[in-house]
Design a protein around this motif. Structure first.
Motif, short mmCIF file in Angstrom:
data_model
loop_
_atom_site.label_atom_id
_atom_site.label_comp_id
_atom_site.label_asym_id
_atom_site.label_seq_id
_atom_site.Cartn_x
_atom_site.Cartn_y
_atom_site.Cartn_z
N LYS A 13 0.81 -1.23 0.00
CA LYS A 13 0.00 0.00 0.00
C LYS A 13 0.84 1.27 0.00
O LYS A 13 0.31 2.36 -0.19
N ALA A 14 2.15 1.15 0.22
CA ALA A 14 3.00 2.32 0.46
C ALA A 14 3.67 2.84 -0.81
O ALA A 14 3.92 2.09 -1.75
N ALA A 15 3.94 4.13 -0.79
CA ALA A 15 4.77 4.80 -1.81
C ALA A 15 5.65 5.81 -1.06
O ALA A 15 5.25 6.35 -0.03
N LEU A 16 6.84 6.05 -1.58
CA LEU A 16 7.78 7.00 -0.98
C LEU A 16 7.83 8.26 -1.84
O LEU A 16 8.00 8.19 -3.05
N VAL A 17 7.71 9.42 -1.18
CA VAL A 17 7.84 10.71 -1.85
C VAL A 17 9.05 11.44 -1.25
O VAL A 17 9.15 11.58 -0.03
N VAL A 18 9.93 11.90 -2.13
CA VAL A 18 11.11 12.67 -1.73
C VAL A 18 10.91 14.08 -2.28
O VAL A 18 10.94 14.31 -3.49
N ILE A 19 10.69 15.02 -1.36
CA ILE A 19 10.33 16.39 -1.73
C ILE A 19 11.55 17.32 -1.72
O ILE A 19 12.14 17.56 -0.67
N ASP A 20 11.94 17.77 -2.89
CA ASP A 20 12.83 18.93 -3.06
C ASP A 20 14.18 18.85 -2.36
O ASP A 20 14.66 19.85 -1.82
N VAL A 21 14.82 17.69 -2.36
CA VAL A 21 16.18 17.59 -1.79
C VAL A 21 17.14 17.95 -2.93
O VAL A 21 17.73 17.09 -3.57
N SER A 47 15.71 0.67 0.57
CA SER A 47 14.72 -0.24 1.12
C SER A 47 13.53 -0.41 0.19
O SER A 47 13.11 -1.54 -0.10
N VAL A 48 12.99 0.70 -0.30
CA VAL A 48 11.82 0.59 -1.16
C VAL A 48 12.18 -0.02 -2.51
O VAL A 48 11.35 -0.70 -3.12
N ALA A 49 13.41 0.18 -2.96
CA ALA A 49 13.84 -0.46 -4.21
C ALA A 49 13.83 -1.98 -4.04
O ALA A 49 13.33 -2.71 -4.91
N GLU A 50 14.37 -2.44 -2.94
CA GLU A 50 14.40 -3.89 -2.67
C GLU A 50 12.99 -4.46 -2.55
O GLU A 50 12.73 -5.60 -2.98
N LEU A 51 12.08 -3.69 -1.98
CA LEU A 51 10.72 -4.17 -1.73
C LEU A 51 9.74 -3.81 -2.86
O LEU A 51 8.55 -4.05 -2.73
N ALA A 76 17.40 5.51 -7.17
CA ALA A 76 16.07 5.30 -7.76
C ALA A 76 16.02 5.95 -9.13
O ALA A 76 15.19 6.81 -9.41
N ALA A 77 16.92 5.52 -9.99
CA ALA A 77 17.11 6.15 -11.29
C ALA A 77 15.85 6.14 -12.17
O ALA A 77 15.66 7.03 -12.99
N GLU A 78 14.99 5.16 -11.98
CA GLU A 78 13.79 5.04 -12.81
C GLU A 78 12.60 5.83 -12.26
O GLU A 78 11.57 5.93 -12.93
N ALA A 79 12.74 6.35 -11.06
CA ALA A 79 11.61 7.04 -10.42
C ALA A 79 11.30 8.36 -11.13
O ALA A 79 12.22 9.07 -11.56
N PRO A 80 10.01 8.69 -11.26
CA PRO A 80 9.65 9.98 -11.88
C PRO A 80 10.17 11.15 -11.05
O PRO A 80 10.22 11.09 -9.83
N ARG A 81 10.55 12.22 -11.77
CA ARG A 81 10.96 13.48 -11.16
C ARG A 81 10.02 14.54 -11.70
O ARG A 81 9.99 14.78 -12.90
N LEU A 82 9.27 15.16 -10.81
CA LEU A 82 8.28 16.15 -11.22
C LEU A 82 8.72 17.54 -10.77
O LEU A 82 8.93 17.78 -9.58
N GLU A 83 8.85 18.45 -11.73
CA GLU A 83 9.18 19.82 -11.39
C GLU A 83 7.91 20.57 -11.02
O GLU A 83 6.84 20.33 -11.60
N LYS A 84 8.04 21.48 -10.06
CA LYS A 84 6.88 22.24 -9.61
C LYS A 84 7.25 23.68 -9.30
O LYS A 84 8.41 23.98 -9.04
#
Length: 188
Positions: A13-21, A47-51, A76-84
Protein backbone atom coordinates in the motif's frame (compact mmCIF):
# COMPACT_ATOMS: atom_id res chain seq x y z
CA UNK A 1 -9.91 1.76 9.67
CA UNK A 2 -8.09 -0.16 12.41
CA UNK A 3 -5.13 1.19 14.38
CA UNK A 4 -2.82 -1.21 12.55
CA UNK A 5 -4.11 -0.03 9.17
CA UNK A 6 -3.42 3.55 10.22
CA UNK A 7 -0.10 3.21 12.04
CA UNK A 8 1.60 0.26 10.30
CA UNK A 9 2.99 0.57 6.82
CA UNK A 10 2.26 -2.16 4.29
CA UNK A 11 4.65 -2.68 1.36
CA UNK A 12 1.64 -3.33 -0.92
CA UNK A 13 0.00 0.00 0.00
CA UNK A 14 3.00 2.32 0.46
CA UNK A 15 4.77 4.80 -1.81
CA UNK A 16 7.78 7.00 -0.98
CA UNK A 17 7.84 10.71 -1.85
CA UNK A 18 11.11 12.67 -1.73
CA UNK A 19 10.33 16.39 -1.73
CA UNK A 20 12.83 18.93 -3.06
CA UNK A 21 16.18 17.59 -1.79
CA UNK A 22 17.95 19.78 -4.34
CA UNK A 23 21.52 20.99 -4.80
CA UNK A 24 21.13 24.70 -4.10
CA UNK A 25 18.50 24.27 -1.40
CA UNK A 26 20.81 21.83 0.39
CA UNK A 27 23.53 24.49 0.45
CA UNK A 28 21.32 26.55 2.78
CA UNK A 29 20.92 23.70 5.28
CA UNK A 30 22.95 22.83 8.37
CA UNK A 31 25.66 20.48 7.09
CA UNK A 32 25.42 17.98 9.96
CA UNK A 33 21.62 17.77 9.74
CA UNK A 34 21.78 17.50 5.96
CA UNK A 35 24.15 14.55 6.30
CA UNK A 36 21.62 12.78 8.53
CA UNK A 37 18.77 13.57 6.16
CA UNK A 38 20.56 12.30 3.06
CA UNK A 39 21.69 9.16 4.89
CA UNK A 40 18.13 8.41 6.01
CA UNK A 41 16.53 9.19 2.65
CA UNK A 42 19.18 6.95 1.08
CA UNK A 43 18.27 4.10 3.44
CA UNK A 44 14.62 4.51 2.55
CA UNK A 45 15.36 4.61 -1.18
CA UNK A 46 17.42 1.40 -0.98
CA UNK A 47 14.72 -0.24 1.12
CA UNK A 48 11.82 0.59 -1.16
CA UNK A 49 13.84 -0.46 -4.21
CA UNK A 50 14.40 -3.89 -2.67
CA UNK A 51 10.72 -4.17 -1.73
CA UNK A 52 9.44 -2.89 -5.11
CA UNK A 53 7.69 0.14 -3.60
CA UNK A 54 7.18 3.12 -5.93
CA UNK A 55 9.15 6.34 -5.47
CA UNK A 56 8.36 9.85 -6.63
CA UNK A 57 10.79 12.80 -6.55
CA UNK A 58 9.68 16.42 -6.70
CA UNK A 59 11.85 19.40 -7.53
CA UNK A 60 10.95 23.02 -6.78
CA UNK A 61 11.95 25.52 -9.48
CA UNK A 62 14.89 23.53 -10.88
CA UNK A 63 16.34 26.57 -12.70
CA UNK A 64 16.91 28.32 -9.37
CA UNK A 65 17.39 25.44 -6.91
CA UNK A 66 19.06 22.78 -9.04
CA UNK A 67 18.22 19.11 -9.39
CA UNK A 68 17.71 16.47 -6.71
CA UNK A 69 21.03 15.38 -5.18
CA UNK A 70 22.74 12.91 -7.52
CA UNK A 71 23.52 10.52 -4.64
CA UNK A 72 19.78 10.09 -4.06
CA UNK A 73 18.76 9.93 -7.71
CA UNK A 74 21.15 7.08 -8.40
CA UNK A 75 19.33 4.96 -5.79
CA UNK A 76 16.07 5.30 -7.76
CA UNK A 77 17.11 6.15 -11.29
CA UNK A 78 13.79 5.04 -12.81
CA UNK A 79 11.61 7.04 -10.42
CA UNK A 80 9.65 9.98 -11.88
CA UNK A 81 10.96 13.48 -11.16
CA UNK A 82 8.28 16.15 -11.22
CA UNK A 83 9.18 19.82 -11.39
CA UNK A 84 6.88 22.24 -9.61
CA UNK A 85 6.39 25.90 -8.88
CA UNK A 86 3.66 25.39 -6.28
CA UNK A 87 4.89 24.74 -2.77
CA UNK A 88 2.52 21.79 -2.30
CA UNK A 89 3.38 18.84 -4.51
CA UNK A 90 -0.37 18.35 -4.84
CA UNK A 91 -0.54 21.60 -6.80
CA UNK A 92 0.76 19.86 -9.91
CA UNK A 93 -1.83 17.54 -11.45
CA UNK A 94 0.75 14.92 -12.48
CA UNK A 95 1.72 14.35 -8.84
CA UNK A 96 -1.80 13.45 -7.75
CA UNK A 97 -2.44 11.50 -10.96
CA UNK A 98 0.72 9.43 -10.40
CA UNK A 99 -0.19 8.64 -6.80
CA UNK A 100 -3.78 7.75 -7.62
CA UNK A 101 -2.74 5.60 -10.60
CA UNK A 102 -0.34 3.65 -8.35
CA UNK A 103 -3.24 2.54 -6.15
CA UNK A 104 -1.07 3.28 -3.11
CA UNK A 105 -2.86 4.77 -0.11
CA UNK A 106 0.01 5.12 2.38
CA UNK A 107 2.45 7.89 1.50
CA UNK A 108 5.86 8.01 3.18
CA UNK A 109 7.06 11.62 3.18
CA UNK A 110 10.68 12.83 3.23
CA UNK A 111 12.36 16.04 2.09
CA UNK A 112 12.53 19.78 2.63
CA UNK A 113 11.64 22.33 3.72
CA UNK A 114 9.46 20.89 6.43
CA UNK A 115 7.53 24.08 7.15
CA UNK A 116 6.84 24.96 3.51
CA UNK A 117 6.62 22.29 0.79
CA UNK A 118 6.44 19.28 3.11
CA UNK A 119 3.76 20.84 5.33
CA UNK A 120 1.54 21.98 2.47
CA UNK A 121 1.88 18.63 0.68
CA UNK A 122 1.01 16.64 3.79
CA UNK A 123 -2.08 18.73 4.53
CA UNK A 124 -3.34 18.31 0.96
CA UNK A 125 -2.58 14.57 0.91
CA UNK A 126 -4.53 14.16 4.15
CA UNK A 127 -7.38 16.20 2.66
CA UNK A 128 -7.36 13.85 -0.37
CA UNK A 129 -7.76 10.82 1.91
CA UNK A 130 -4.21 9.43 1.97
CA UNK A 131 -2.60 8.03 5.10
CA UNK A 132 0.63 9.98 5.50
CA UNK A 133 3.70 8.76 7.37
CA UNK A 134 6.01 11.69 8.12
CA UNK A 135 9.59 10.48 8.55
CA UNK A 136 10.79 13.01 11.15
CA UNK A 137 14.47 12.12 10.76
CA UNK A 138 14.22 12.48 6.96
CA UNK A 139 12.65 15.96 6.74
CA UNK A 140 14.34 19.25 7.57
CA UNK A 141 14.18 23.02 7.52
CA UNK A 142 16.90 25.65 7.74
CA UNK A 143 15.63 26.55 11.22
CA UNK A 144 14.92 23.83 13.81
CA UNK A 145 12.04 25.90 15.25
CA UNK A 146 10.29 25.92 11.88
CA UNK A 147 10.81 22.15 11.59
CA UNK A 148 9.32 21.60 15.04
CA UNK A 149 6.21 23.75 14.44
CA UNK A 150 5.57 22.10 11.08
CA UNK A 151 5.91 18.56 12.47
CA UNK A 152 3.45 19.45 15.21
CA UNK A 153 0.98 20.90 12.70
CA UNK A 154 1.21 17.86 10.43
CA UNK A 155 0.70 15.52 13.36
CA UNK A 156 -2.40 17.48 14.39
CA UNK A 157 -3.62 17.12 10.78
CA UNK A 158 -3.38 13.35 11.10
CA UNK A 159 0.06 12.56 9.70
CA UNK A 160 1.71 9.63 11.49
CA UNK A 161 5.09 10.74 12.91
CA UNK A 162 7.71 8.06 12.37
CA UNK A 163 11.43 7.51 11.80
CA UNK A 164 13.58 5.77 9.21
CA UNK A 165 14.09 2.56 11.18
CA UNK A 166 10.39 2.25 12.02
CA UNK A 167 9.51 2.60 8.35
CA UNK A 168 12.08 -0.01 7.35
CA UNK A 169 10.97 -2.64 9.88
CA UNK A 170 7.25 -2.03 9.32
CA UNK A 171 7.75 -2.61 5.61
CA UNK A 172 9.82 -5.75 6.25
CA UNK A 173 7.30 -7.15 8.79
CA UNK A 174 9.44 -10.23 9.70
CA UNK A 175 13.07 -11.13 10.34
CA UNK A 176 14.96 -13.90 8.60
CA UNK A 177 13.98 -13.12 5.01
CA UNK A 178 16.56 -12.29 2.34
CA UNK A 179 15.22 -8.72 2.27
CA UNK A 180 15.62 -8.46 6.06
CA UNK A 181 19.19 -9.75 5.93
CA UNK A 182 20.09 -7.24 3.22
CA UNK A 183 18.23 -4.17 4.52
CA UNK A 184 18.81 -4.49 8.26
CA UNK A 185 22.51 -3.91 7.53
CA UNK A 186 21.63 -0.37 6.43
CA UNK A 187 20.75 0.66 9.99
CA UNK A 188 23.48 -1.06 11.96
Amino acid sequence: MSLKDTFFLDSEKAALVVIDVQDKLCQAMDEKMLGKLTKNVGILLESVAELKIPVLFTEQYVKGLGATLAELLEKAAEAPRLEKMTFSCCGIPQFMETLKASGRTQIIITGMETHVCVLQTVIELREAGFTVHLVKDAVMSRDKRNWKVAVEAMTLAGAIPTCTESVLFQLLKVAGTDAFKKLSKLVR
